[in-house]
Design a protein around this motif. Structure first.
Motif, PDB file in Angstrom:
ATOM      1  N   GLU A 144       0.813  -1.221   0.000  1.00 45.36           N
ATOM      2  CA  GLU A 144       0.000   0.000   0.000  1.00 45.36           C
ATOM      3  C   GLU A 144       0.842   1.265   0.000  1.00 45.36           C
ATOM      4  OE1 GLU A 144       0.790  -2.041   2.530  1.00 45.36           O
ATOM      5  OE2 GLU A 144      -0.574  -1.640   4.213  1.00 45.36           O
ATOM      6  N   ALA A 145       2.144   1.153   0.308  1.00 47.23           N
ATOM      7  CA  ALA A 145       3.055   2.302   0.294  1.00 47.23           C
ATOM      8  C   ALA A 145       3.823   2.289  -1.025  1.00 47.23           C
ATOM      9  CB  ALA A 145       4.016   2.243   1.478  1.00 47.23           C
ATOM     10  N   THR A 146       3.508   3.229  -1.886  1.00 50.56           N
ATOM     11  CA  THR A 146       4.151   3.289  -3.196  1.00 50.56           C
ATOM     12  C   THR A 146       5.083   4.493  -3.269  1.00 50.56           C
ATOM     13  OG1 THR A 146       2.305   4.558  -4.132  1.00 50.56           O
ATOM     14  CG2 THR A 146       2.208   2.150  -4.297  1.00 50.56           C
ATOM     15  N   ASP A 147       5.977   4.464  -4.258  1.00 50.93           N
ATOM     16  CA  ASP A 147       6.933   5.554  -4.491  1.00 50.93           C
ATOM     17  C   ASP A 147       7.655   5.945  -3.209  1.00 50.93           C
ATOM     18  OD1 ASP A 147       8.331   7.331  -6.081  1.00 50.93           O
ATOM     19  OD2 ASP A 147       6.902   8.970  -5.781  1.00 50.93           O
ATOM     20  N   VAL A 148       8.153   4.943  -2.495  1.00 49.99           N
ATOM     21  CA  VAL A 148       8.928   5.198  -1.270  1.00 49.99           C
ATOM     22  C   VAL A 148      10.259   5.827  -1.666  1.00 49.99           C
ATOM     23  CG1 VAL A 148      10.001   4.191   0.772  1.00 49.99           C
ATOM     24  CG2 VAL A 148       7.822   3.276  -0.084  1.00 49.99           C
ATOM     25  N   PHE A 191       6.472   8.803   0.946  1.00 46.65           N
ATOM     26  CA  PHE A 191       5.784   7.688   0.296  1.00 46.65           C
ATOM     27  C   PHE A 191       4.334   8.093   0.065  1.00 46.65           C
ATOM     28  CE2 PHE A 191       5.700   7.188   4.845  1.00 46.65           C
ATOM     29  CZ  PHE A 191       4.416   6.769   5.161  1.00 46.65           C
ATOM     30  N   THR A 192       3.650   7.316  -0.748  1.00 46.34           N
ATOM     31  CA  THR A 192       2.270   7.634  -1.091  1.00 46.34           C
ATOM     32  C   THR A 192       1.352   6.478  -0.718  1.00 46.34           C
ATOM     33  OG1 THR A 192       2.997   9.046  -2.918  1.00 46.34           O
ATOM     34  CG2 THR A 192       0.716   8.310  -2.952  1.00 46.34           C
ATOM     35  N   LEU A 193       0.273   6.802  -0.031  1.00 45.30           N
ATOM     36  CA  LEU A 193      -0.763   5.836   0.332  1.00 45.30           C
ATOM     37  C   LEU A 193      -1.977   6.028  -0.581  1.00 45.30           C
ATOM     38  CD1 LEU A 193      -0.443   6.014   4.235  1.00 45.30           C
ATOM     39  CD2 LEU A 193       0.422   4.244   2.690  1.00 45.30           C
ATOM     40  N   ARG A 232      -6.401  10.309   0.233  1.00 45.86           N
ATOM     41  CA  ARG A 232      -6.393  11.190   1.393  1.00 45.86           C
ATOM     42  C   ARG A 232      -6.914  10.481   2.646  1.00 45.86           C
ATOM     43  NH1 ARG A 232      -9.141  17.218   1.788  1.00 45.86           N
ATOM     44  NH2 ARG A 232      -9.104  17.374   4.068  1.00 45.86           N
ATOM     45  N   GLU A 233      -8.076   9.841   2.546  1.00 44.27           N
ATOM     46  CA  GLU A 233      -8.678   9.217   3.725  1.00 44.27           C
ATOM     47  C   GLU A 233      -7.790   8.103   4.262  1.00 44.27           C
ATOM     48  OE1 GLU A 233     -10.210   9.797   0.876  1.00 44.27           O
ATOM     49  OE2 GLU A 233     -11.573  11.424   1.476  1.00 44.27           O
ATOM     50  N   TYR A 234      -7.203   7.341   3.372  1.00 48.01           N
ATOM     51  CA  TYR A 234      -6.303   6.267   3.788  1.00 48.01           C
ATOM     52  C   TYR A 234      -5.117   6.844   4.562  1.00 48.01           C
ATOM     53  CZ  TYR A 234      -4.365   1.528   3.194  1.00 48.01           C
ATOM     54  OH  TYR A 234      -3.904   0.249   3.409  1.00 48.01           O
ATOM     55  N   ALA A 235      -4.513   7.899   4.026  1.00 52.50           N
ATOM     56  CA  ALA A 235      -3.368   8.519   4.695  1.00 52.50           C
ATOM     57  C   ALA A 235      -3.764   9.075   6.052  1.00 52.50           C
ATOM     58  CB  ALA A 235      -2.792   9.624   3.812  1.00 52.50           C
ATOM     59  N   VAL A 244       2.749  11.174   1.958  1.00 53.42           N
ATOM     60  CA  VAL A 244       3.135  11.362   3.356  1.00 53.42           C
ATOM     61  C   VAL A 244       4.618  11.706   3.431  1.00 53.42           C
ATOM     62  CG1 VAL A 244       3.383  10.255   5.623  1.00 53.42           C
ATOM     63  CG2 VAL A 244       1.368   9.780   4.207  1.00 53.42           C
ATOM     64  N   ARG A 245       4.936  12.771   4.155  1.00 53.27           N
ATOM     65  CA  ARG A 245       6.336  13.089   4.470  1.00 53.27           C
ATOM     66  C   ARG A 245       6.583  12.685   5.919  1.00 53.27           C
ATOM     67  NH1 ARG A 245       8.403  19.194   4.696  1.00 53.27           N
ATOM     68  NH2 ARG A 245       7.340  19.067   6.701  1.00 53.27           N
ATOM     69  N   LEU A 246       7.517  11.785   6.119  1.00 52.65           N
ATOM     70  CA  LEU A 246       7.827  11.242   7.438  1.00 52.65           C
ATOM     71  C   LEU A 246       9.214  11.699   7.861  1.00 52.65           C
ATOM     72  CD1 LEU A 246       7.476   9.230   9.842  1.00 52.65           C
ATOM     73  CD2 LEU A 246       8.256   7.424   8.286  1.00 52.65           C
ATOM     74  N   SER A 247       9.293  12.361   8.999  1.00 51.60           N
ATOM     75  CA  SER A 247      10.569  12.768   9.579  1.00 51.60           C
ATOM     76  C   SER A 247      10.920  11.785  10.690  1.00 51.60           C
ATOM     77  CB  SER A 247      10.473  14.192  10.147  1.00 51.60           C
ATOM     78  OG  SER A 247      11.646  14.529  10.865  1.00 51.60           O
TER      79      SER A 247
END
Length: 379
Positions: A276-280, A307-309, A312-315, A354-357
């Motif tokens: 479900e996580a694409t373009d990591v 990465f992209t989920l 919007r609702e899923y993220a 999603v941007r994850l720090s």
């Protein structure tokens, strides 16, 4: 401090900008709160005359950042600002005049779009191109200034600083590099040919999420003077407490950014295993599109993973289910944070981006939290 006393970043960073030792004095003097100073006689050579011009606490911080941005270089000058945007604005507006052309990244920090409009309102031509593939090179003819952001925020693309700097200089353009994500321990733009290295110290440089700060570092004294004059004119000065907190935080920059980069790579690898996580994206992944360029000029690959989920609702369900990762903007802090970047507008990213720090928590704990949140979001 003489650079011979500090041959490695790990040693240099804990001593950068400190005054000489004095009996019974603190190693890092406390913040100086002063709007004015005792000022006898001629002001021309006064090191401190008025609180908007200079402050001893800024001086220590600026010296420290200069030692990190360009070790062993006595000519480097650093100018601290109240925020990263203050530093960015100072470079653009101090160096550009009506009729000039500037080349900016089309995928950089989203407030660059607002600055673009301001620049165009003042009669400055703004050209944009993506970070990847040195695409900005094709727009340099007749430009006064090239602005590079590498790795880019939030897409994490990387360009070759030296190649672009050489191309820009051949055409008579100045080169500024936004070094926020890499930090001066991960990448040194001045050594790669840039004229100015600019960063938001709000992020990993200070790392605790409690300071707004920016800076500009350069070797050319005239460039530094023009940037400093802009700071004085618009009053974009850092507070002494913020400057002191920033200097205090530098001592742990090496250990923080090393741990964060290692954790980020572990997180990116774990996300790669989830369908479900694409373009990591993370520059440290060996098969990331940016890895080859990053490996040539970066010594560590940063704390940000994107990465992209699926929507919007899923993220948002994913973010709500996280327990160790806070839903917050910014990046580079000791505590992990993440956000759906599209909520701000201005970034050309999918709704589920999603941007994850990645912070300093245990990597295994972070991976477990992310997996649980992804499972919860799928229900």
């Amino acid at each position: 401090m003489n650079d011979a006393d500090a041959d490695t970043d790990a040693t240099r960073v804990v001593r950068a900008g400190l005054p000489g030792e004095e009996p019974y004095a603190p190693p890092l003097p406390g913040p100086v709160f002063a709007a004015h100073y005792h000022l006898p006689g001629d002001v021309a050579d006064a090191p401190y005359a008025y609180g908007r011009d200079a402050n001893p606490t800024w001086t220590g911080l600026e010296s420290a950042i200069g030692e990190l941005e360009s070790p062993g270089d006595p000519d480097v000058e650093t100018v601290a600002f109240a925020s990263g945007m203050g530093a960015i604005s100072a470079v653009l507006f101090s160096q550009l005049r009506p009729g000039d052309a500037a080349v900016l990244p089309s995928d950089g920090y989203n407030l660059l779009a607002s600055l673009r409009q301001r620049l165009e309102d003042f009669g400055i031509e703004v050209r944009t191109a993506p970070t990847a593939g040195e695409a900005q090179r094709e727009l340099l003819a007749g430009a006064r200034l090239l602005w590079i952001e590498t790795p880019s925020n939030p897409g994490l693309d990387v360009c070759d600083i030296r190649a672009l700097a050489d191309a820009a200089h051949e055409r008579g353009a100045l080169v500024a590099v936004d070094n926020t994500l890499a930090t001066p321990l991960g990448q040194r733009p001045l050594a790669l040919g840039a004229d100015l290295s600019v960063a938001s110290g709000t992020k990993a440089l200070t790392g605790h999420g409690d300071v707004l700060l920016g800076y500009v570092a350069c070797r050319d004294a005239d460039l530094a003077a023009s940037v400093r004059a802009w700071r004085k004119t618009v009053g974009a000065i850092p507070g002494p407490m913020e400057a002191w907190l920033a200097h205090r935080s530098l001592a742990t920059l090496d250990v923080r950014t090393r741990r964060q980069a290692d954790n980020a790579l572990a997180v990116a690898e774990a996300l790669r295993a989830r369908p479900e996580a694409t373009d990591v994206r993370h520059p440290g992944l060996p098969d990331d599109p940016a890895h080859a360029a990053a490996a040539r000029q970066m010594s560590r690959y940063g704390c940000v993973v994107s990465f992209t989920l699926p929507g919007r609702e899923y993220a948002e369900r994913f973010l709500d289910a996280l327990r160790l990762v806070g839903d917050a903007t910014s990046f580079g802090g000791v505590r992990s944070t993440a956000e759906r970047r599209g909520r701000w507008g201005g970034d050309a990213v999918p709704d589920g981006f999603v941007r994850l720090s990645v912070g300093l928590e245990d990597a295994g704990d972070l991976v477990a939290d992310l997996r649980c949140a992804l499972d919860a979001a799928a229900r």
